[in-house]
Design a protein around this motif. Structure first.
Motif, PDB file in Angstrom:
ATOM      1  N   ILE A  13       0.830  -1.202   0.000  1.00 13.52           N
ATOM      2  CA  ILE A  13       0.000   0.000   0.000  1.00 13.52           C
ATOM      3  C   ILE A  13       0.866   1.254   0.000  1.00 13.52           C
ATOM      4  CG2 ILE A  13      -1.632   1.338   1.398  1.00 13.52           C
ATOM      5  CD1 ILE A  13      -2.827  -1.344   2.312  1.00 13.52           C
ATOM      6  N   MET A  14       1.922   1.259   0.812  1.00 13.11           N
ATOM      7  CA  MET A  14       2.806   2.425   0.883  1.00 13.11           C
ATOM      8  C   MET A  14       3.534   2.647  -0.442  1.00 13.11           C
ATOM      9  SD  MET A  14       4.364   2.092   4.753  1.00 13.11           S
ATOM     10  CE  MET A  14       5.140   3.699   4.714  1.00 13.11           C
ATOM     11  N   THR A  18       3.254   5.863  -2.848  1.00 10.62           N
ATOM     12  CA  THR A  18       4.461   6.557  -3.321  1.00 10.62           C
ATOM     13  C   THR A  18       4.420   6.791  -4.827  1.00 10.62           C
ATOM     14  OG1 THR A  18       5.775   5.599  -1.532  1.00 10.62           O
ATOM     15  CG2 THR A  18       6.982   6.421  -3.447  1.00 10.62           C
ATOM     16  N   VAL A  19       4.018   5.751  -5.546  1.00 13.60           N
ATOM     17  CA  VAL A  19       3.931   5.867  -7.015  1.00 13.60           C
ATOM     18  C   VAL A  19       2.906   6.928  -7.397  1.00 13.60           C
ATOM     19  CG1 VAL A  19       3.289   4.661  -9.136  1.00 13.60           C
ATOM     20  CG2 VAL A  19       4.728   3.523  -7.449  1.00 13.60           C
ATOM     21  N   CYS A  20       1.767   6.895  -6.720  1.00  8.37           N
ATOM     22  CA  CYS A  20       0.692   7.824  -7.062  1.00  8.37           C
ATOM     23  C   CYS A  20       1.094   9.279  -6.796  1.00  8.37           C
ATOM     24  CB  CYS A  20      -0.571   7.483  -6.281  1.00  8.37           C
ATOM     25  SG  CYS A  20      -1.324   5.916  -6.767  1.00  8.37           S
ATOM     26  N   THR A  22       4.058  10.470  -6.482  1.00  8.47           N
ATOM     27  CA  THR A  22       5.211  10.843  -7.329  1.00  8.47           C
ATOM     28  C   THR A  22       4.725  11.268  -8.704  1.00  8.47           C
ATOM     29  OG1 THR A  22       6.657   9.317  -6.133  1.00  8.47           O
ATOM     30  CG2 THR A  22       7.398  10.061  -8.301  1.00  8.47           C
ATOM     31  N   VAL A  23       3.765  10.510  -9.241  1.00  6.32           N
ATOM     32  CA  VAL A  23       3.198  10.864 -10.556  1.00  6.32           C
ATOM     33  C   VAL A  23       2.496  12.217 -10.481  1.00  6.32           C
ATOM     34  CG1 VAL A  23       1.446  10.215 -12.244  1.00  6.32           C
ATOM     35  CG2 VAL A  23       2.967   8.476 -11.298  1.00  6.32           C
ATOM     36  N   LEU A  24       1.743  12.430  -9.390  1.00  7.58           N
ATOM     37  CA  LEU A  24       1.090  13.726  -9.217  1.00  7.58           C
ATOM     38  C   LEU A  24       2.115  14.854  -9.100  1.00  7.58           C
ATOM     39  CD1 LEU A  24      -1.781  12.762  -6.725  1.00  7.58           C
ATOM     40  CD2 LEU A  24      -2.013  13.362  -9.145  1.00  7.58           C
ATOM     41  N   GLY A  25       3.223  14.579  -8.413  1.00  9.61           N
ATOM     42  CA  GLY A  25       4.280  15.587  -8.277  1.00  9.61           C
ATOM     43  C   GLY A  25       4.922  15.937  -9.612  1.00  9.61           C
ATOM     44  N   ALA A  26       4.956  14.941 -10.528  1.00 10.11           N
ATOM     45  CA  ALA A  26       5.559  15.183 -11.846  1.00 10.11           C
ATOM     46  C   ALA A  26       4.761  16.206 -12.637  1.00 10.11           C
ATOM     47  CB  ALA A  26       5.654  13.868 -12.612  1.00 10.11           C
ATOM     48  N   PHE A  27       3.423  16.248 -12.366  1.00  7.67           N
ATOM     49  CA  PHE A  27       2.600  17.235 -13.067  1.00  7.67           C
ATOM     50  C   PHE A  27       2.890  18.656 -12.581  1.00  7.67           C
ATOM     51  CE2 PHE A  27      -0.020  13.425 -13.762  1.00  7.67           C
ATOM     52  CZ  PHE A  27      -0.192  13.515 -15.135  1.00  7.67           C
ATOM     53  N   LEU A  35      11.221  15.545  -4.689  1.00  8.64           N
ATOM     54  CA  LEU A  35      11.001  15.778  -3.261  1.00  8.64           C
ATOM     55  C   LEU A  35       9.955  14.823  -2.696  1.00  8.64           C
ATOM     56  CD1 LEU A  35      11.570  17.501  -0.751  1.00  8.64           C
ATOM     57  CD2 LEU A  35       9.778  19.067  -1.529  1.00  8.64           C
ATOM     58  N   VAL A  36       8.858  14.675  -3.442  1.00  7.01           N
ATOM     59  CA  VAL A  36       7.812  13.757  -2.979  1.00  7.01           C
ATOM     60  C   VAL A  36       8.331  12.318  -2.922  1.00  7.01           C
ATOM     61  CG1 VAL A  36       5.596  12.721  -3.587  1.00  7.01           C
ATOM     62  CG2 VAL A  36       5.884  15.197  -3.723  1.00  7.01           C
ATOM     63  N   PHE A  37       9.081  11.904  -3.932  1.00  8.02           N
ATOM     64  CA  PHE A  37       9.611  10.532  -3.992  1.00  8.02           C
ATOM     65  C   PHE A  37      10.566  10.271  -2.827  1.00  8.02           C
ATOM     66  CE2 PHE A  37      12.828   7.468  -5.394  1.00  8.02           C
ATOM     67  CZ  PHE A  37      12.021   6.374  -5.669  1.00  8.02           C
TER      68      PHE A  37
END
Length: 333
Positions: A13-14, A18-20, A22-27, A35-37
């Motif tokens: 779950i964690m 993290t993937v989710c 990180t993808v949002l941070g890329a936008f 930073l989020v990753f």
């Protein structure tokens, strides 16, 4: 740690979170994504570290419990930190301490049982051996009638002795096991003394012993009349046996706000100083004991009195008689 399903589920779950994020941070921007990753990785690492640390503590507790099940109660896992795991450790330690105490008590009871069986075997061996010898002699057809009657009388005495011993041991075992339900009636001491004297009046008459009773009619205590009579009978029998012919036995009783007291005094040969601390121990025989004494009567009296919120002590000097002081307390001391 990874053997546990809940741990694997938490990590999955964690990682998905993290993937989710990180993808949002890329936008937003590349730096936000990095930073989020990094933040998520650090959080996952921290969670893994503390979970691993907690599982190591749980593993230690598991090993500790395995040692307890093997009978080792020496380890101490108490923890003064404020946490659920620390509370668990302290509770486990409390349970371990209780188990250790119970194990010690069981071992003590086992030792007592072994000693009791040994004592009983020793006490029964003498009369049984005597009975076997007399039985062999009685089988002789040419045995004179006088001897046959003598042996028959001796056999009856030995059988009565064994019967009394078995009955006494049964009473003691019931008291020790806590299966005796002592009544809590108002017992008048005068009535108690009269009932206890009945079985010893004939032996006293044979030895021409006198009895003196002093006390007021209204003196009483809370207890079980029949069981207390049993205790007093055994004390009186001891006094009669150790008091010579023409001797005197004195019984006095009184009551105050704290306790009811019964004092039984004889003019016998007294108890040796080295024997006094042990006279209430079952099967103990002092140097002045009769040859036929088993050493269980005073032990029964002690157990009965103690079981009724009472106390008994002995005062004696060789050649000056013996005094038994019995107290039944009105409140638990």
């Amino acid at each position: 740690m990874l053997r546990h399903q809940e741990t694997r589920t938490l990590l999955v779950i964690m990682c998905l979170i993290t993937v989710c994020v990180t993808v949002l941070g890329a936008f937003v921007s590349f730096h936000a994504m990095v930073l989020v990753f990094i933040s998520c990785v650090l959080l996952i690492g921290s969670a893994v570290f503390f979970t691993s640390w907690r599982y190591r503590d749980i593993e230690k507790l598991s090993n500790y419990l395995r040692q307890i099940s093997a009978g080792d109660y020496t380890l101490d896992v108490r923890d003064n930190r404020e946490s659920e795991l620390s509370i668990l450790k302290n509770n486990i330690y409390k349970v371990t301490s209780m188990l250790s105490e119970q194990s010690a008590l069981l071992q003590k009871d086992k030792s007592k049982l072994t000693d009791a069986i040994s004592d009983i075997s020793h006490q029964l061996k003498t009369p049984l051996t005597s009975m076997m010898v007399m039985t062999d002699l009685l089988s002789d057809d040419e045995l004179p009638t006088a001897k046959r009657n003598e042996f028959t009388h001796n056999l009856r005495i030995q059988i009565e002795r064994i019967e009394w011993l078995v009955s006494s041991l049964l009473k003691l075992s019931k008291i020790d096991a806590g299966t005796v339900q002592f009544k809590k009636d108002r017992v008048k001491v005068e009535k108690l003394i009269q009932k206890a004297l009945e079985p010893v009046l004939i032996p006293m008459d044979i030895k021409d012993q006198s009895i003196s009773i002093k006390g007021e009619d209204n003196v009483a205590f809370t207890g079980d009349l029949n069981w207390t009579v049993e205790a007093i009978i055994n004390i009186l029998k001891n006094c009669v046996e150790h008091t010579p012919e023409n001797g005197e036995i004195t019984i006095s009783f009184s009551e105050n706000t704290l306790y009811t007291e019964i004092i039984i005094t004889d003019s016998g040969k007294g108890i040796a100083k080295q024997d006094r601390p042990y006279i209430f121990k079952r099967f103990y025989k002092g140097k002045n004991a009769n040859a036929d004494s088993i050493g269980i009567g005073l032990a029964i009296a002690y157990s009965i009195i103690k079981s009724q919120n009472g106390d008994i002590e002995v005062q004696s000097k060789e050649g000056e008689g013996t005094r038994f002081l019995i107290k039944f307390y009105k409140q638990v001391i």
